[in-house]
Design an enzyme around this catalytic site. Structure first.
Site, PDB file in Angstrom:
ATOM      1  N   CYS A  74       0.862  -1.199   0.000  1.00 23.04           N
ATOM      2  CA  CYS A  74       0.000   0.000   0.000  1.00 23.04           C
ATOM      3  C   CYS A  74       0.900   1.253   0.000  1.00 23.04           C
ATOM      4  CB  CYS A  74      -0.915  -0.005   1.209  1.00 23.04           C
ATOM      5  SG  CYS A  74      -1.732  -1.615   1.442  1.00 23.04           S
ATOM      6  N   CYS A  77       1.525   3.574   3.075  1.00 21.57           N
ATOM      7  CA  CYS A  77       1.611   3.020   4.433  1.00 21.57           C
ATOM      8  C   CYS A  77       3.027   2.863   4.969  1.00 21.57           C
ATOM      9  CB  CYS A  77       0.891   1.678   4.484  1.00 21.57           C
ATOM     10  SG  CYS A  77       0.804   1.049   6.183  1.00 21.57           S
ATOM     11  N   CYS A 145     -13.485  -2.320  17.884  1.00 22.94           N
ATOM     12  CA  CYS A 145     -13.281  -2.334  16.432  1.00 22.94           C
ATOM     13  C   CYS A 145     -11.902  -2.926  16.194  1.00 22.94           C
ATOM     14  CB  CYS A 145     -13.342  -0.903  15.885  1.00 22.94           C
ATOM     15  SG  CYS A 145     -13.003  -0.823  14.111  1.00 22.94           S
ATOM     16  N   ARG A 277     -16.329   9.737   9.730  1.00 24.83           N
ATOM     17  CA  ARG A 277     -15.219  10.079  10.637  1.00 24.83           C
ATOM     18  C   ARG A 277     -14.166  10.926   9.936  1.00 24.83           C
ATOM     19  NH1 ARG A 277     -13.265   5.229  12.553  1.00 24.83           N
ATOM     20  NH2 ARG A 277     -15.083   5.228  13.886  1.00 24.83           N
TER      21      ARG A 277
HETATM   22  N1  SAM Z   1      -3.394  -3.965   7.578  1.00 24.87           N
HETATM   23  C1  SAM Z   1      -4.768  -3.737   7.676  1.00 24.87           C
HETATM   24  C2  SAM Z   1      -5.377  -3.273   6.374  1.00 24.87           C
HETATM   25  O1  SAM Z   1      -4.692  -2.701   5.555  1.00 24.87           O
HETATM   26  O2  SAM Z   1      -6.566  -3.508   6.178  1.00 24.87           O
HETATM   27  C3  SAM Z   1      -5.167  -2.786   8.789  1.00 24.87           C
HETATM   28  C4  SAM Z   1      -4.336  -1.556   9.086  1.00 24.87           C
HETATM   29  S1  SAM Z   1      -4.245  -0.317   7.810  1.00 24.87           S
HETATM   30  C5  SAM Z   1      -2.967   0.712   8.457  1.00 24.87           C
HETATM   31  C6  SAM Z   1      -5.756   0.610   7.981  1.00 24.87           C
HETATM   32  C7  SAM Z   1      -5.973   1.791   7.089  1.00 24.87           C
HETATM   33  O3  SAM Z   1      -5.187   2.883   7.508  1.00 24.87           O
HETATM   34  C8  SAM Z   1      -5.638   1.680   5.626  1.00 24.87           C
HETATM   35  O4  SAM Z   1      -6.610   0.999   4.897  1.00 24.87           O
HETATM   36  C9  SAM Z   1      -5.549   3.131   5.191  1.00 24.87           C
HETATM   37  O5  SAM Z   1      -6.812   3.579   4.724  1.00 24.87           O
HETATM   38  C10 SAM Z   1      -5.180   3.850   6.481  1.00 24.87           C
HETATM   39  N2  SAM Z   1      -3.831   4.442   6.379  1.00 24.87           N
HETATM   40  C11 SAM Z   1      -2.665   3.782   6.416  1.00 24.87           C
HETATM   41  N3  SAM Z   1      -1.623   4.624   6.259  1.00 24.87           N
HETATM   42  C12 SAM Z   1      -2.144   5.853   6.111  1.00 24.87           C
HETATM   43  C13 SAM Z   1      -1.581   7.146   5.884  1.00 24.87           C
HETATM   44  N4  SAM Z   1      -0.263   7.329   5.765  1.00 24.87           N
HETATM   45  N5  SAM Z   1      -2.423   8.192   5.776  1.00 24.87           N
HETATM   46  C14 SAM Z   1      -3.759   8.021   5.885  1.00 24.87           C
HETATM   47  N6  SAM Z   1      -4.349   6.827   6.090  1.00 24.87           N
HETATM   48  C15 SAM Z   1      -3.551   5.753   6.193  1.00 24.87           C
HETATM   49 FE1  SF4 Z   2      -1.374  -2.123   3.608  1.00 24.90          FE
HETATM   50 FE2  SF4 Z   2      -0.271  -0.969   5.715  1.00 24.90          FE
HETATM   51 FE3  SF4 Z   2      -2.475  -2.490   6.060  1.00 24.90          FE
HETATM   52 FE4  SF4 Z   2      -0.105  -3.581   5.444  1.00 24.90          FE
HETATM   53  S1  SF4 Z   2      -0.605  -2.452   7.306  1.00 24.90           S
HETATM   54  S2  SF4 Z   2      -2.077  -4.038   4.504  1.00 24.90           S
HETATM   55  S3  SF4 Z   2       0.828  -2.069   4.085  1.00 24.90           S
HETATM   56  S4  SF4 Z   2      -2.341  -0.560   4.935  1.00 24.90           S
END
Ligand code: SAM
Ligand code: SF4
Ligand code: DTB
Length: 361
Positions: A74, A77, A145, A277
């Site tokens: 992603c 991330c 959650c 949110r």
């Molecule tokens: N790994 C799981 C997943 O991806 O479904 C759960 C955690 S993931 C960090 C949850 C969400 O955080 C992501 O789907 C994304 O929408 C959001 N997110 C992650 N990094 C971000 C960033 N730098 N800025 C804004 N939203 C972020």
């Molecule tokens: Fe994607 Fe980050 Fe969630 Fe991993 S933790 S699945 S890299 S959003």
């Protein structure tokens, strides 16, 4: 683009208090985005008042229960193992530490505790441990959650049996832009997880991120995807990208704050009974922009000094903002009292020639 007369009109189109639609067309959503800022905000605030106390905002606190070393790519991330962001990976937290963080969150006024894990998909043995965390947190009187990645039907059922209230799994953006941001799992995979969560009877928390270089057309399609799901997600997090050095999106151009507010307003109109949110990105956002987001219908925030791995505003700063705006944190009792207030001059239905006010769902 639609002519003004074709702009979806909350007062004209609604014939019962259940104003949730699942058939939004591209033209209709574009027409909402094209409204003048004042017209859009007035409309969003009117829809908001139909279902919610306009001065109550729900508080959710986040905790990263398993951090970093994620195999996914992603592009936004900091937790992906593919990018060098300097983040220190941490294994799944001990239950006692999670419980302590939840106790603190409740003492600070949060009503929901959200636990996030940097997994592509949890293993069944992970689910057992997270289910135990859910039971412990729920026993404190908090809503629960979790966001753990892709979920199989049986895993969703096990979490439901543990008492899980919400599962967060974001669509993130439009189907068209998605491949520019993530390649290791598909949009379809995400929809499948959302279906598994729904089928297990767990409430859905699903939204996305803006400011990733997507076009307005992508924002239109992203919101259509959410609103045209068989059921609206009960919770819709709208995140503004938190740019993190080392991630591919670190250099994305910041979004115009008015575009962000428009996004909130259109989400509110399209999903009138969902909690919208105002999520990641508040640290960099002015108080004035946040105030406009609340006026546009945002009624939930992440509260607490950390999101998962990045900063969120200090509690004292949020308390001061709420005081300035006359906003109060929503209590769980408030939340259960659904408002459904008909607005003057709307929500009338014709029955055999006579006009009858409609007053129940
Ligand atoms: N790994 C799981 C997943 O991806 O479904 C759960 C955690 S993931 C960090 C949850 C969400 O955080 C992501 O789907 C994304 O929408 C959001 N997110 C992650 N990094 C971000 C960033 N730098 N800025 C804004 N939203 C972020
Ligand atoms: Fe994607 Fe980050 Fe969630 Fe991993 S933790 S699945 S890299 S959003
Ligand atoms: C969501 O939509 N936003 C939250 C939550 N769901 C899990 C996460 C935001 C993460 C921001 C970047 C970070 O702190 O790592």
């Amino acid at each position: 683009m639609l002519a003004e007369a074709q702009v979806p009109n909350a007062s004209a189109a609604v014939t019962s208090l259940d104003d949730r639609r699942h058939d939004w067309t591209r033209d209709e959503v574009e027409a909402l985005f094209a409204l003048s800022f004042n017209d859009l905000l007035f409309r969003a605030q009117s829809v908001h008042r139909r279902h919610f106390d306009p001065n109550a905002v729900q508080l959710s606190t986040l905790l990263s229960i398993k951090t970093g070393a994620c195999p996914e790519d992603c592009g936004y991330c900091p937790q992906s193992a593919r990018f060098t962001t300097g983040l220190k990976p941490e294994p799944l937290m001990p239950i006692a530490d999670v419980k302590k963080a939840a106790i603190d969150a409740k003492a600070n006024g949060a009503t929901r505790f959200c636990m996030g894990a940097a997994w592509r998909a949890p293993k069944d043995r992970d689910i057992e441990k997270v289910a135990e965390m859910v039971r412990e947190v729920k026993a404190l009187g908090l809503e629960t959650c979790v966001t753990l990645g892709m979920l199989k039907p049986g895993q969703a059922k096990d979490l439901a049996a543990a008492g899980l209230d919400y599962y967060n799994h974001n669509l993130d953006t439009s189907p068209e832009y998605y491949g520019e941001v993530i390649t290791t799992r598909t949009y379809e995979d995400r929809l499948e997880t959302l279906g598994n969560v729904r089928d297990a009877g767990v409430k859905v928390c699903c939204g996305g991120i803006v400011g990733m270089g997507e076009s307005q057309s992508d924002r239109v399609e992203f919101l259509r995807q959410l609103a045209n799901l068989p059921q609206h997600p009960e919770s819709v997090p709208i995140n503004e990208l938190v740019p993190v050095a080392g991630t591919p999106l670190a250099g994305a151009a910041p979004l115009d704050p008015f575009e962000f507010v428009r996004m909130i307003a259109v989400a509110r109109i399209m999903m009138p009974q969902s909690y919208v949110r105002l999520s990641a990105g508040r640290t960099e956002m002015s108080q004035e922009t946040q105030a406009m987001c609340f006026f546009a219908g945002a009624n939930s925030i992440f509260y607490g000094e950390r999101l998962l791995t990045t900063q969120n505003p200090q509690n004292e700063k949020d308390k001061a903002l709420f005081a300035k705006l006359g906003i109060h944190p929503e209590s769980r009792v408030d939340a259960s009292a659904h408002l459904d207030v008909p607005l003057l001059g709307e929500l009338t239905i014709e029955t055999s020639g006579a006009q009858t006010s409609c007053c129940s769902e």
